[in-house]
Write an enzyme that holds these catalytic residues in place. Structure first.
Site, PDB file in Angstrom:
ATOM      1  CG  HIS A 142      -2.781  -1.725  10.502  1.00  0.00           C
ATOM      2  ND1 HIS A 142      -4.041  -2.182  10.233  1.00  0.00           N
ATOM      3  CD2 HIS A 142      -2.274  -1.342   9.308  1.00  0.00           C
ATOM      4  CE1 HIS A 142      -4.277  -2.083   8.941  1.00  0.00           C
ATOM      5  NE2 HIS A 142      -3.219  -1.572   8.351  1.00  0.00           N
ATOM      6  CD  GLU A 176       2.643   6.115   7.709  1.00  0.00           C
ATOM      7  OE1 GLU A 176       3.314   6.036   8.755  1.00  0.00           O
ATOM      8  OE2 GLU A 176       3.114   6.474   6.616  1.00  0.00           O
ATOM      9  CG  ASP A 177      -2.786   6.451   6.993  1.00  0.00           C
ATOM     10  OD1 ASP A 177      -1.709   6.940   6.611  1.00  0.00           O
ATOM     11  OD2 ASP A 177      -3.217   5.359   6.612  1.00  0.00           O
ATOM     12  CG  ASP A 207      -1.840 -30.956 -16.479  1.00  0.00           C
ATOM     13  OD1 ASP A 207      -1.440 -31.998 -15.937  1.00  0.00           O
ATOM     14  OD2 ASP A 207      -1.730 -30.708 -17.690  1.00  0.00           O
ATOM     15  CG  ASP A 211      -1.281  -3.481   6.029  1.00  0.00           C
ATOM     16  OD1 ASP A 211      -2.381  -3.003   5.725  1.00  0.00           O
ATOM     17  OD2 ASP A 211      -0.206  -2.856   5.925  1.00  0.00           O
ATOM     18  CG  HIS A 224      -6.919  -1.280   5.219  1.00  0.00           C
ATOM     19  ND1 HIS A 224      -6.475  -2.392   4.537  1.00  0.00           N
ATOM     20  CD2 HIS A 224      -5.849  -0.797   5.884  1.00  0.00           C
ATOM     21  CE1 HIS A 224      -5.185  -2.561   4.772  1.00  0.00           C
ATOM     22  NE2 HIS A 224      -4.781  -1.604   5.592  1.00  0.00           N
TER      23      HIS A 224
HETATM   24 MN    MN Z   1      -2.769  -0.870   6.302  1.00  0.00          MN
END
Ligand code: MN
Length: 725
Positions: free
Chosen positions: A72, A76-77, A259, A139, A48
């Site tokens: 990033h 958080e993780d 179209d 992200d 990721h």
């Molecule tokens: Mn992320």
């Protein structure tokens, strides 16, 4: 899988002086701390941050951005701390990663009242460094690309949030491909059946389509090269989402392969060459009148420049062609990322300054707005800039949102011009202030020093700037009136008690009193509070004379509740159980009226306003009136769930005019236990339509929406809607 070396090569390629060592260390660190973690897809987590960094390298972002992208999710993780990041990668990276972490904790689709405040927090964080916003978008883009691994319910929520917030943001920043991909991913999740159907039809026509694209490219290329122009012509399949919108808007079936293709001519040359190329295209195929758009002469607010035209193509079909220079094409792809000078945190050219100043502008307005909901309301208007181009008498171009009035135009020129706007001439003719402008109008504003913003302007102004200025000035004048009224009643009460307001003001005692008694702390705040019934003049007299006995403690904390109780308590002569179903500050016996403009029902989000002598008026949270009154008058109200009282609402049912429909509708209503207060039926025999205007006694929104859904299912019923006001 994208490898780190691919990203590093790309960065060094477009930015030879980049700090390669920094991004490499960030990669190694990220790999270490995410070790053993997996995404829902079962892939290693590291994929990721790598993909996000990859997207940023597509945008040719700087080394600090790439390093921050790799890191990033570490705060958080993982167990990583901000200090650690700062020590290892410097304060810029730490600042960005921290900003992203704060945004990550924001849940937009949580309770409605949190959403506005969250959105504001996010914009504040992002406005400090544009890189935070760009990394956040990258992200989100990678998460949207891999959404299939997420549970159905969160998938819906994330897709909706992407559509509501990230698509407009990327549009505003002018990063076209990102906006299109985000929108397309979200559309596929939210409209799976439509997407599959379009997909299926597209597969069918592939060969035919490829032949067609090749033919058109051949004709355009050779026409342009004959006059010596260096061009690249592309025929691109449009995104599912935009094909769908087009079909929906023009009510078309997808049987025309034409179209679904957009042609683009990219010229290695100047703006003049673009007009020349346009001329050649128009001489090859007949242009469709009024479909030509000159975004080179009049760039879009997000900086987009290009010529757009629709011509009648080789098979008599409508064919869209975009023409622009290489530079404009890159601008359209990279948007604000194209020329950003990251070192100084400043944009390189004025056009990018425009893109970013929009964000700054928003934050400036929000300082004037006490209420996050008002902020969100303003932002929403500006996030979807379906715009018109109009001109000043001197020929300058002004961009305004669609349906803009002459008052919006005046505010776009200058706040002062807006405030004093008394009339306008459009194309030389006098028009009313609410006149709606269309593309190409030349507008001349007539100002008058005695003119002030008026309440009814809010009925027609659409631009964020105009709305916020008008509201602000209405609130200010309302406050002036309140201060005057408060001053009068204080002065009267003082005189009766043998005190002089002017002496007390001169001696500074009023100032001291205001500091201790009024929220805000100024003497004017004190007067306003008196006027709104939040403070009583007699209490002030007692305070000044020092003769006030210590009041009950809750009275001190809740002077508002106390006051409201005293002022607005229902007369005992009324039936004691005549509840109104609303609690004001937790109390049920306060005199309450409902706004006729929004007719709120139990279950609707509501706010209340203190009204002089008439108790508290309750409005729906999103009612326009809410934004027009002085926030100082607001009080918390909630529905009394123990004593719900049915309220009258209007519901409009449109249907085909066939026998038996009305009785079916009435049956559903009575089956839901709802009483009918009134009914008016009108029929249009020529059209074969009928419309029924009901007045119903309904207990809460849930019951109402259930019965409306039920009615909607009755065969022959075309629309069911709640009518407010
Ligand atoms: Mn992320």
């Amino acid at each position: 899988m994208l490898r780190f070396n691919d990203i590093a090569d790309r960065v060094i390629d477009y930015s030879p002086n980049a700090d390669f060592e920094l991004i490499q260390r960030a990669y190694v660190f990220s790999a270490k701390v995410h070790e053993g973690q997996e995404r829902l897809s079962g892939e290693p987590y590291l994929v990721h941050p790598l993909e996000v960094a990859g997207i940023l390298s597509d945008l040719r972002m700087d080394d600090v951005s790439i390093a921050s992208a790799l890191l990033h999710d570490t705060l958080e993780d993982t167990l990583t701390t901000r200090d650690e990041i700062e020590r290892l990668f410097g304060d810029k990276v730490a600042f960005i990663v921290e900003g992203l972490t704060k945004i990550a904790r924001i849940q937009f689709s949580s309770a409605h009242e949190h959403q506005a405040e969250n959105f504001r927090k996010m914009l504040v964080a992002m406005s400090k460094d544009i890189r935070i916003l760009l990394i956040k978008l990258a992200d989100r883009l990678h998460n949207m690309r891999t959404l299939e691994h997420i549970g159905a319910e969160s998938r819906q929520r994330i897709a909706q949030e992407t559509l509501d917030i990230y698509v407009p943001l990327s549009h505003r920043l002018g990063i076209r491909w990102m906006m299109q991909e985000l929108e397309d991913c979200a559309f596929r999740v939210l409209n799976p059946r439509e997407s599959e159907e379009i997909e299926r039809q597209l597969t069918g026509g592939r060969e035919e389509r490829e032949r067609y694209v090749e033919e058109v490219i051949g004709v355009i290329s050779s026409a342009l090269s004959r006059v010596g122009m260096d061009t690249e012509v592309k025929g691109r399949l449009k995104e599912i989402a935009s094909i769908y919108h087009k079909m929906e808007m023009q009510n078309l079936a997808l049987d025309q392969i034409y179209d679904v293709i957009a042609f683009r001519v990219v010229i290695d040359g100047t703006a003049e060459d673009c007009y020349a190329a346009l001329g050649l295209v128009h001489s090859t195929w007949r242009p469709v009148p009024s479909r030509f758009k000159d975004y080179i002469g009049n760039p879009k607010p997000n900086g987009y420049r290009s010529l757009h035209t629709t011509v009648i193509g080789p098979y008599g079909e409508r064919m869209e062609v975009q023409i622009r220079t290489r530079e404009m094409d890159e601008d359209a792809e990279y948007g604000i990322a194209a020329h950003w000078k990251y070192k100084s945190g400043q944009p390189e050219n004025p056009q990018d300054e425009n893109r970013f100043s929009w964000l700054r502008q928003l934050l400036e307005w929000q300082r004037d707005m006490a209420d996050p909901h008002e902020f969100l309301d303003t932002v929403k208007m500006d996030l979807f800039p379906d715009e018109v181009f109009v001109f000043t008498p001197r020929g300058e171009v002004i961009n305004l949102p669609r349906r803009a009035s002459t008052v919006d135009f005046a505010y776009a020129i200058h706040s002062e011009v807006g405030d004093r706007c008394a009339g306008a001439r459009v194309n030389g003719k006098m028009v009313p202030l609410r006149h709606v402008l269309v593309d190409g109008d030349t507008v001349e504003v007539i100002t008058n020093d005695h003119q002030f913003p008026r309440k009814d302007w809010l009925e027609f102004v659409v631009s964020g700037k105009a709305r916020s200025r008008v509201r602000h000035s209405i609130q200010a004048s309302e406050r002036q009136r309140a201060i005057q009224l408060g001053r009068d009643s204080v002065s009267r009460e003082f005189r009766k008690a043998g005190l002089s307001l002017s002496n007390l003001t001169n001696s500074g005692e009023m100032e001291t009193l205001a500091r201790s008694e009024a929220k805000g702390g100024a003497i004017d705040d004190l007067f306003a509070a008196v006027s709104y019934g939040k403070l009583s003049p007699s209490l002030l007299v007692r305070k000044l004379k020092g003769e006030e006995p210590p009041p009950r403690s809750e009275e001190v904390q809740e002077p508002l509740q106390d006051k409201i109780l005293g002022l607005f308590k229902k007369r005992p002569s009324r039936e004691p159980d005549a509840q109104n179903g609303v609690l004001v500050g937790g109390m049920s016996d306060v005199m309450v009226r409902f706004g006729g403009c929004c007719d709120p029902l139990p279950g609707d989000d509501v706010v209340g306003f203190v009204t002089r002598g008439r108790g508290v008026t309750v409005h729906g949270r999103n009612c326009r009136r809410v934004f027009e009154v002085d926030p100082a008058r607001r009080v918390d109200v909630e529905w009394d769930t123990r004593h719900s009282v049915p309220r009258k609402v209007k519901v409009q049912v449109d249907s085909q005019n066939r026998p038996g429909i009305l009785s079916k509708v009435v049956n559903s209503i009575s089956a839901a236990g709802i009483n009918v207060a009134g009914l008016k039926v009108t029929t249009d025999d020529e059209q074969g339509r009928a419309s029924q205007a009901f007045e119903l006694w309904v207990g809460d929104t849930r019951t109402l929406s259930a019965v409306m859904k039920e009615i909607g299912r009755i065969k022959g019923v075309t629309t069911v809607s709640r009518v407010r006001g």
